[in-house]
Write a protein that holds these residues in place. Structure first.
Motif, short mmCIF file in Angstrom:
data_model
loop_
_atom_site.label_atom_id
_atom_site.label_comp_id
_atom_site.label_asym_id
_atom_site.label_seq_id
_atom_site.Cartn_x
_atom_site.Cartn_y
_atom_site.Cartn_z
N UNK A 12 -33.96 -39.38 7.03
CA UNK A 12 -33.73 -40.39 8.18
C UNK A 12 -32.55 -41.26 8.05
N UNK A 13 -32.10 -41.49 6.79
CA UNK A 13 -30.81 -42.31 6.51
C UNK A 13 -29.71 -42.14 7.49
N UNK A 14 -29.33 -40.67 7.28
CA UNK A 14 -28.17 -40.46 8.05
C UNK A 14 -28.38 -40.57 9.66
N UNK A 15 -29.53 -40.21 10.05
CA UNK A 15 -29.94 -40.33 11.49
C UNK A 15 -29.70 -41.89 11.68
N UNK A 16 -30.34 -42.59 10.92
CA UNK A 16 -30.41 -44.24 11.33
C UNK A 16 -29.09 -44.81 11.20
#
Length: 96
Positions: free
Chosen positions: A31-35
């Motif tokens: 999720x972090x990379x997408x966020x």
């Protein structure tokens, strides 16, 4: 923006309820990379439309437009490709 924030909040709550720490870590790394990409997109778009009236730079508008129309779609394949273990290992081997 509100719909995106609500959905990311629901995802965050679901991830925090996961029983194992390894599963939470993997979910947060995904999720972090997408966020990051979504954050770049929304911050550039919001700055263009909510910019103070005293800042009137057409060049800045052009740069920010390129950021949220070209840069963010280009980041997605790179970020998701780096999550592949083989690609990650090959990149490490190349850099060392």
């Amino acid at each position: 923006l509100l719909v995106a924030l609500a959905s990311y909040s629901a995802i965050g709550v679901a991830v925090l309820r996961m029983p194992s720490a390894a599963a939470r870590r993997k979910a947060f790394s995904t999720c972090a990379s997408h966020l990051v990409v979504v954050g770049i997109f929304y911050s550039a778009a919001l700055f263009i439309y909510c910019r103070p009236s005293r800042i009137k730079s057409t060049d800045l508008n052009k740069v920010l437009s390129v950021v949220y129309t070209v840069l963010t779609p280009m980041c997605d394949p790179v970020i998701y490709c780096l999550q592949n273990r083989e690609v990650h290992a090959a990149l490490r081997k190349t850099l060392h």
